[in-house]
Design a protein around this motif. Structure first.
Motif, PDB file in Angstrom:
ATOM      1  N   ASP A 731       0.848  -1.190   0.000  1.00 22.39           N
ATOM      2  CA  ASP A 731       0.000   0.000   0.000  1.00 22.39           C
ATOM      3  C   ASP A 731       0.884   1.242   0.000  1.00 22.39           C
ATOM      4  OD1 ASP A 731      -1.774   2.049   0.481  1.00 22.39           O
ATOM      5  OD2 ASP A 731      -2.268   1.411   2.533  1.00 22.39           O
ATOM      6  N   ASP A 732       0.855   1.986  -1.096  1.00 22.57           N
ATOM      7  CA  ASP A 732       1.665   3.204  -1.223  1.00 22.57           C
ATOM      8  C   ASP A 732       1.321   4.206  -0.123  1.00 22.57           C
ATOM      9  OD1 ASP A 732       1.808   6.150  -2.418  1.00 22.57           O
ATOM     10  OD2 ASP A 732       3.328   4.966  -3.439  1.00 22.57           O
ATOM     11  N   GLY A 733       0.055   4.214   0.295  1.00 24.67           N
ATOM     12  CA  GLY A 733      -0.361   5.179   1.307  1.00 24.67           C
ATOM     13  C   GLY A 733      -0.035   4.755   2.724  1.00 24.67           C
ATOM     14  N   GLU A 734       0.465   3.525   2.911  1.00 27.55           N
ATOM     15  CA  GLU A 734       0.759   2.993   4.248  1.00 27.55           C
ATOM     16  C   GLU A 734      -0.385   3.323   5.208  1.00 27.55           C
ATOM     17  OE1 GLU A 734       4.923   2.846   5.224  1.00 27.55           O
ATOM     18  OE2 GLU A 734       4.474   3.161   7.335  1.00 27.55           O
ATOM     19  N   THR A 735      -1.573   2.960   4.778  1.00 29.67           N
ATOM     20  CA  THR A 735      -2.786   3.278   5.527  1.00 29.67           C
ATOM     21  C   THR A 735      -2.737   2.667   6.927  1.00 29.67           C
ATOM     22  OG1 THR A 735      -3.958   3.210   3.420  1.00 29.67           O
ATOM     23  CG2 THR A 735      -5.298   3.211   5.420  1.00 29.67           C
ATOM     24  N   GLY A 736      -2.986   3.496   7.920  1.00 32.06           N
ATOM     25  CA  GLY A 736      -2.950   3.018   9.295  1.00 32.06           C
ATOM     26  C   GLY A 736      -1.569   2.547   9.710  1.00 32.06           C
ATOM     27  N   GLY A 737      -0.546   3.020   9.040  1.00 31.67           N
ATOM     28  CA  GLY A 737       0.823   2.637   9.376  1.00 31.67           C
ATOM     29  C   GLY A 737       1.253   1.313   8.795  1.00 31.67           C
ATOM     30  N   ILE A 738       0.364   0.653   8.052  1.00 29.85           N
ATOM     31  CA  ILE A 738       0.666  -0.667   7.500  1.00 29.85           C
ATOM     32  C   ILE A 738       0.892  -0.561   5.996  1.00 29.85           C
ATOM     33  CG2 ILE A 738      -0.165  -3.017   7.148  1.00 29.85           C
ATOM     34  CD1 ILE A 738       0.524  -2.354  10.043  1.00 29.85           C
ATOM     35  N   ALA A 739       2.032  -1.038   5.540  1.00 30.00           N
ATOM     36  CA  ALA A 739       2.328  -1.012   4.104  1.00 30.00           C
ATOM     37  C   ALA A 739       2.110  -2.366   3.450  1.00 30.00           C
ATOM     38  CB  ALA A 739       3.772  -0.563   3.887  1.00 30.00           C
ATOM     39  N   LEU A 740       2.219  -3.445   4.200  1.00 32.66           N
ATOM     40  CA  LEU A 740       2.157  -4.791   3.616  1.00 32.66           C
ATOM     41  C   LEU A 740       0.985  -5.573   4.194  1.00 32.66           C
ATOM     42  CD1 LEU A 740       5.974  -5.586   3.923  1.00 32.66           C
ATOM     43  CD2 LEU A 740       4.760  -4.762   1.898  1.00 32.66           C
ATOM     44  N   ARG A 741       0.212  -6.165   3.302  1.00 36.12           N
ATOM     45  CA  ARG A 741      -0.930  -6.982   3.733  1.00 36.12           C
ATOM     46  C   ARG A 741      -0.857  -8.332   3.030  1.00 36.12           C
ATOM     47  NH1 ARG A 741      -2.395  -1.731   3.810  1.00 36.12           N
ATOM     48  NH2 ARG A 741      -3.354  -0.995   5.748  1.00 36.12           N
ATOM     49  N   ARG A 742      -1.191  -9.379   3.787  1.00 39.10           N
ATOM     50  CA  ARG A 742      -0.977 -10.740   3.302  1.00 39.10           C
ATOM     51  C   ARG A 742      -2.291 -11.487   3.188  1.00 39.10           C
ATOM     52  NH1 ARG A 742       0.298 -15.020   6.628  1.00 39.10           N
ATOM     53  NH2 ARG A 742       0.648 -13.519   8.296  1.00 39.10           N
ATOM     54  N   GLY A 743      -2.458 -12.202   2.086  1.00 37.55           N
ATOM     55  CA  GLY A 743      -3.601 -13.069   1.878  1.00 37.55           C
ATOM     56  C   GLY A 743      -3.133 -14.324   1.179  1.00 37.55           C
ATOM     57  N   THR A 744      -3.993 -14.916   0.399  1.00 32.63           N
ATOM     58  CA  THR A 744      -3.597 -16.101  -0.362  1.00 32.63           C
ATOM     59  C   THR A 744      -4.149 -16.005  -1.780  1.00 32.63           C
ATOM     60  OG1 THR A 744      -5.548 -17.422   0.187  1.00 32.63           O
ATOM     61  CG2 THR A 744      -3.680 -17.546   1.710  1.00 32.63           C
ATOM     62  N   VAL A 745      -3.570 -16.819  -2.652  1.00 30.09           N
ATOM     63  CA  VAL A 745      -4.053 -16.927  -4.026  1.00 30.09           C
ATOM     64  C   VAL A 745      -3.959 -18.402  -4.427  1.00 30.09           C
ATOM     65  CG1 VAL A 745      -1.805 -16.498  -5.086  1.00 30.09           C
ATOM     66  CG2 VAL A 745      -3.897 -15.923  -6.345  1.00 30.09           C
ATOM     67  N   THR A 746      -4.792 -18.775  -5.343  1.00 32.22           N
ATOM     68  CA  THR A 746      -4.874 -20.178  -5.735  1.00 32.22           C
ATOM     69  C   THR A 746      -3.559 -20.706  -6.307  1.00 32.22           C
ATOM     70  OG1 THR A 746      -6.068 -21.757  -7.106  1.00 32.22           O
ATOM     71  CG2 THR A 746      -5.718 -19.590  -8.028  1.00 32.22           C
ATOM     72  N   CYS A 747      -3.399 -22.019  -6.195  1.00 35.95           N
ATOM     73  CA  CYS A 747      -2.229 -22.675  -6.786  1.00 35.95           C
ATOM     74  C   CYS A 747      -2.575 -23.322  -8.124  1.00 35.95           C
ATOM     75  CB  CYS A 747      -1.695 -23.744  -5.829  1.00 35.95           C
ATOM     76  SG  CYS A 747      -1.066 -23.062  -4.289  1.00 35.95           S
ATOM     77  N   SER A 748      -3.811 -23.130  -8.573  1.00 37.65           N
ATOM     78  CA  SER A 748      -4.254 -23.757  -9.812  1.00 37.65           C
ATOM     79  C   SER A 748      -4.144 -22.782 -10.977  1.00 37.65           C
ATOM     80  CB  SER A 748      -5.710 -24.204  -9.688  1.00 37.65           C
ATOM     81  OG  SER A 748      -5.855 -25.080  -8.595  1.00 37.65           O
ATOM     82  N   ALA A 749      -3.917 -23.358 -12.138  1.00 40.34           N
ATOM     83  CA  ALA A 749      -3.902 -22.532 -13.347  1.00 40.34           C
ATOM     84  C   ALA A 749      -5.335 -22.217 -13.756  1.00 40.34           C
ATOM     85  CB  ALA A 749      -3.183 -23.269 -14.463  1.00 40.34           C
ATOM     86  N   PHE A 750      -5.514 -21.156 -14.509  1.00 35.69           N
ATOM     87  CA  PHE A 750      -6.849 -20.771 -14.966  1.00 35.69           C
ATOM     88  C   PHE A 750      -7.094 -21.314 -16.367  1.00 35.69           C
ATOM     89  CE2 PHE A 750      -5.497 -17.275 -12.134  1.00 35.69           C
ATOM     90  CZ  PHE A 750      -6.341 -17.578 -11.094  1.00 35.69           C
TER      91      PHE A 750
END
Lengths: 750, 224
Positions: A731-750
């Motif tokens: 996040d370029d704006g470092e909203t709330g002091g946080i620049a990096l946020r983590r989630g997940t993405v599929t391991c399958s091809a589309f």
């Protein structure tokens, strides 16, 4: 005593004396490193920062000092700095300013550029005692200079006078022109936008004839924000239908302002607004008073648009749907970029029910796959009409019926002619975006308050022998490369001792502040996409820079290569250039039959020596386009191999998934944080065979706020758990002091 | 009779179970440098005193300990010289990196040293946990050192040539006070001397095997 013995003693005495002499020299005061340097009091009394060029000087930025005294001053050992206390240029011994003279230091001498918000400071030897300074917050149109030299206050100059006396003349504009039917004859109105009276004694007014001219009488001045009218009876010649009005300084050669036209205005030609605006046909003559800008006509419409492969290029067609001719002189035509536009020449008239085509060569810019055609009234502030699209039309986009109907895709292009309404098909449906292919939950993934904002690009790099690799991250200002390690759920720069705090990025000559927006790592090489040098932030410098991170270099990294591709890209704003970069290996491209647009055939790596086994794909914020480049690591040359639309008006990051053969394009909050996935079209007979085409469109995870996310990357398949792997957003704006946020993405091809 | 058959069967199974293990290398772990040296021959030490303690050192490194050559590497690109000018240590630049010593060449049966953690500045970090793994071509031995100190010695002696030793730091569960794996005075040594007194575990295995053999022989005699 034998003669030989006396000689030996004499030599010994001489050597002893010589030794004493050297000792005496080394005990000279350290505070005065150069014997001839001026005393601080002398410099304080007479030497001043006098003029500063911080943008587009020749050969670069420069600063001028002035000595107001009557004796020369030696500045050897004195220190020049910008607003950065960590660097400075110490003037060599013998650097002298003559009495009443000037000294210029060029950027090539002091080794750093001057920024839009910066300072020029002169310090006494030692670099701590300030002699004089000037600070500014934006580049001057020309330069900043004292007026008069040495003693006056700084102001924006009207003429750059490097190494010479500052030009203290005032800023003036030709503001309104009556060339036909004035009372009692033709006239020209001048305007003083300043806050002080402007003495215009001796200024010279001319039409398009250099042989004649009118010298404004001595003692003539214009009140602040006031007007001065020059009558035909004063200047002694008439103004023609195709003519010009030009104002020169008293030297008769330095042009102050001018306007040229080819036909008489129906009323007058006037700037709108006064002084600063462009020329347009006014609503009515306002001799000696503020201009009245003509109300924009609602009859003029954007009627047809060619954004791809037109002849001779892109074009925009305007249409006058009214029953009266409309003068659109001064109107401004823009694409989706607010920083540029084409101002229609004064006197440009569209007859009733007629068309006006503006070709790319006239507009000065091309139209993108995701772009807009916008028509603004004179002055460029008020929108008259527009049309926006997200992909090239197979033919053109046109209104049906002309001027009043909705836009659709034309079956045939009708440049400068009525649209073929029988063949206009409905506009393509807006693309739909599927739910994010991963967990909807996103969590904070840095300790907070680490980066001070501006985090822009991310790139995951696996490490042999470790279950989790590192992430390279770039900050766009100050330009910095971070090496992040994953520990206890957080990505941290503090886990690598020599990378704590990141490393400042520099251009190959060791200077500058790289506006780093995208990053990709391969082995020990980290490639950064940058759109400008923050030290000269009004100038586009779209570059791909290569850094070697295997060599420890302290807190600064100097690029080993720079490929400046600015000239190869459509012109864009300095802050609308390269945002993204990723690397696609040759093996993948060849195996999928990638098409080389520069050669007109299948991609063959052998065509590009020294390109290091891959193409680099970069994304442009202004257009949303992705360009593939072969970069010659030996010669520094480059070739654009392909261009494809990301499907967005702007692209913020690119990530190539080499394991699944998918190219991800990410948009920020200007597109609701959406993403697209592109694959190489391998369908035989397809018109896009061998090209990257969009195969998937995704919303952002529902748990991810719509932030200025300019960076995106994900882990390799080796980190998959239950079919999903870690993904990270910056996040370029470092909203709330946080620049990096983590989630997940599929391991399958589309 | 049934009891005897069961005993013979059990003995045979035990022997079958032991036979493959005889092919695996045996490891003995020492926590005293003196015991380690007594159990090996020709030991040489790398004190790392030539390393820089002001910046990173590119990896891998080709080094020697006495007459033995070896290679030191990490997962990334550089080591970090920790400690002080008076006593320099080998450490990683990145906390999560694992130090690998390998390339020992033939004849290296013992590897040991002082293993502990350092902090971001390269100073000793108390209460660090270090995981050590020694490998031969046919087996491995793992030892986790808790609350390692500057004097914590661990040495592995194997019955076959060693091929590697890895050193990894366990990171704290929270905060940023990370631990960087660090090594001082790495010792490499040759095969144990012939008159070496076997370790207790070796004694136990020998006695068990001998007992099983006696049991089998006794059973056969009774059958006749």
């Amino acid at each position: 005593m034998p003669h030989r013995s006396r000689s030996v003693i004499a030599v010994a005495v001489l050597l002893l004396l010589s030794s004493c002499a050297r000792d005496t020299t080394t005990t000279a005061p350290r505070a005065t490193p150069f014997a001839g340097a001026a005393s601080v009091a002398e410099a304080q009394a007479n030497v001043r920062v006098n003029e500063v060029e911080s943008n587009q000087g020749v050969p670069g930025d420069w600063v001028e000092f002035h000595n107001a005294g009557n004796t020369a001053v030696d500045l050897g050992g004195y220190v020049f700095r910008d607003n950065d206390d960590t660097r400075g240029y110490t003037m060599p011994a013998g650097t002298v300013i003559p009495a009443q003279g000037f000294l210029v230091l060029d950027e090539t001498q002091f080794g750093f550029g001057l920024g839009a918000a910066d300072a020029a400071r002169l310090f006494a030897p030692g670099g701590t005692q300030l002699i004089d300074s000037h600070t500014w917050t934006a580049h001057a149109t020309l330069t900043y200079g004292r007026c008069p030299d040495g003693s006056g206050a700084f102001a924006t100059t009207t003429l750059s006078t490097k190494g010479a006396t500052n030009d203290c003349s005032v800023q003036l504009f030709i503001n309104e022109i009556e060339g036909s039917g004035g009372t009692p004859g033709d006239w020209v109105e001048l305007y003083n936008p300043g806050d002080a009276p402007a003495d215009v004694s001796g200024y010279v007014f001319r039409d398009n004839n250099d042989a004649t001219g009118y010298v404004i009488p001595a003692g003539t001045s214009i009140a602040p924000k006031g007007f001065l009218v020059l009558e035909e009876a004063d200047f002694g010649f008439g103004i023609g239908a195709a003519d010009a009005a030009r104002l020169f300084r008293p030297n008769g050669t330095t042009l102050v302002d001018s306007h040229t036209w080819t036909v008489h205005a129906s009323t007058t030609y006037g700037r709108c607004p006064d002084g600063l605006g462009g020329f347009a046909t006014t609503a009515s003559a306002t001799k000696g008073a503020a201009n009245i800008c003509a109300a924009p006509s609602s009859d003029v419409k954007v009627n047809e648009v060619e954004s791809n492969l037109g002849a001779p290029g892109d074009w925009i067609e305007l249409y006058n749907a009214g029953t009266q001719p409309v003068d659109i002189g001064g109107y401004v035509v823009r694409d989706n970029d607010d920083t540029r536009g084409y101002t229609v020449p004064a006197g440009t008239i569209i007859p009733a029910k007629a068309y006006l085509v503006l070709d790319e060569a006239v507009l000065g810019y091309g139209l993108g796959a995701a772009d807009a055609a916008r028509l603004f009234a004179a002055g460029g502030a008020n929108l008259v009409d527009s049309y926006t699209w997200t992909a090239h039309a197979s033919t053109t986009y046109g209104r049906c019926p002309d001027g009043t109907g909705a836009f659709g895709t034309s079956t045939t292009s009708t440049k400068g002619a009525p649209n073929d309404c029988g063949a206009v098909t409905p506009p393509p449906p807006a693309p739909s975006f599927a739910a994010w292919p991963g967990d909807p939950t996103v969590v904070n993934s840095d300790a907070g308050g680490l980066f001070n904002g501006n985090m822009s690009g991310l790139s995951y790099q696996a490490l042999p022998g470790l279950s989790t690799g590192v992430i390279w991250a770039v900050r766009n200002g100050p330009g910095t490369l971070f090496r992040l390690t994953f520990i206890n759920g957080l990505w941290t720069p503090a886990a690598t001792r020599t990378w704590i705090g990141g490393k400042a990025l520099r251009y190959p000559n060791g200077t500058g502040d790289v506006d780093a927006e995208g990053v990709v790592a391969v082995g020990n090489a980290v490639y950064v996409a940058a759109e400008r040098n923050n030290a000269s932030n009004a100038i586009s410098r779209n570059s791909i820079l290569r850094y070697d991170v295997s060599v420890e270099s302290g807190g600064t990294l100097v690029a080993t290569y720079e490929w400046n591709i600015t000239a190869d890209l459509p012109a864009n704003g300095a802050n609308l250039g390269l945002e993204a970069i990723t690397r696609v290996p040759d093996a993948f491209l060849v195996s999928r039959g990638f098409f080389d647009e520069s050669k007109g055939r299948a991609y063959n790596p052998a065509d590009y020596p020294g390109h290091d086994g891959a193409l680099f794909f970069v994304g442009v914020e202004a257009t949303g386009n992705v360009h593939a480049y072969a970069l010659d690591h030996a010669s520094g040359a480059f070739t654009r191999v392909a261009t494809v639309s990301s499907g967005f008006p702007g692209v913020m990051d690119l990530t190539f998934d080499a394991e699944l053969g998918q190219l991800w394009a990410i948009c920020d909050n200007t597109c609701n944080g959406r993403s697209t996935v592109l694959r190489i079209d391998a369908l035989a007979g397809s018109p896009t065979l061998g090209r990257f085409v969009i195969t998937q469109r995704f919303e952002r995870p529902t748990g991810l706020a719509d932030l200025n996310n300019e960076g995106f990357t994900f882990a390799p398949l080796s980190e998959c758990v239950n079919g999903r792997r870690p993904a990270l957003w910056a996040d370029d704006g470092e909203t709330g002091g946080i620049a990096l946020r983590r989630g997940t993405v599929t391991c399958s091809a589309f | 009779m049934r009891t005897q058959r069961f005993a013979r069967l059990a003995a045979a199974l035990l022997l079958i179970g032991l036979l493959p293990q005889r092919a695996l290398a045996q490891f003995t772990v020492y926590t005293s440098l003196a015991s380690f040296l007594a159990a090996t021959t020709g030991a040489g030490t790398d004190t790392f005193e030539d390393l820089s303690i002001t910046t990173a050192t590119p990896a891998p490194l080709a080094r020697t300990a006495g007459s033995f050559g070896y290679t030191a590497s990490v997962n990334t690109t550089s080591f970090f010289g920790a400690g002080s000018a008076a006593d320099r240590w080998l450490s990683t630049n990145t906390t999560t990196d694992i130090i690998t010593f390998n390339g020992f060449g033939p004849g290296v049966r013992g590897v040991g040293g002082l293993f502990f953690g350092t902090d971001a500045a390269g100073a000793f970090r108390p209460a660090s946990s270090i995981v050590l793994v020694a490998r031969t071509a046919s087996g491995m031995s793992t030892r986790t050192v808790l609350d390692a100190t500057l004097a914590t010695f661990v040495g592995f002696v194997a019955s076959a040539d060693l091929i590697s030793l890895t050193v990894e730091a366990v990171q704290p569960l929270s905060g940023s006070a990370f631990a960087w794996p660090t090594v001082n005075n790495l010792v490499l040594a040759g095969a144990p001397a012939m008159n070496v007194v076997p370790e207790p575990a070796t004694w136990l295995m020998m006695v068990t095997g001998f007992g099983m053999m006696v049991l089998v022989v006794t059973g056969r005699r009774r059958k006749v």
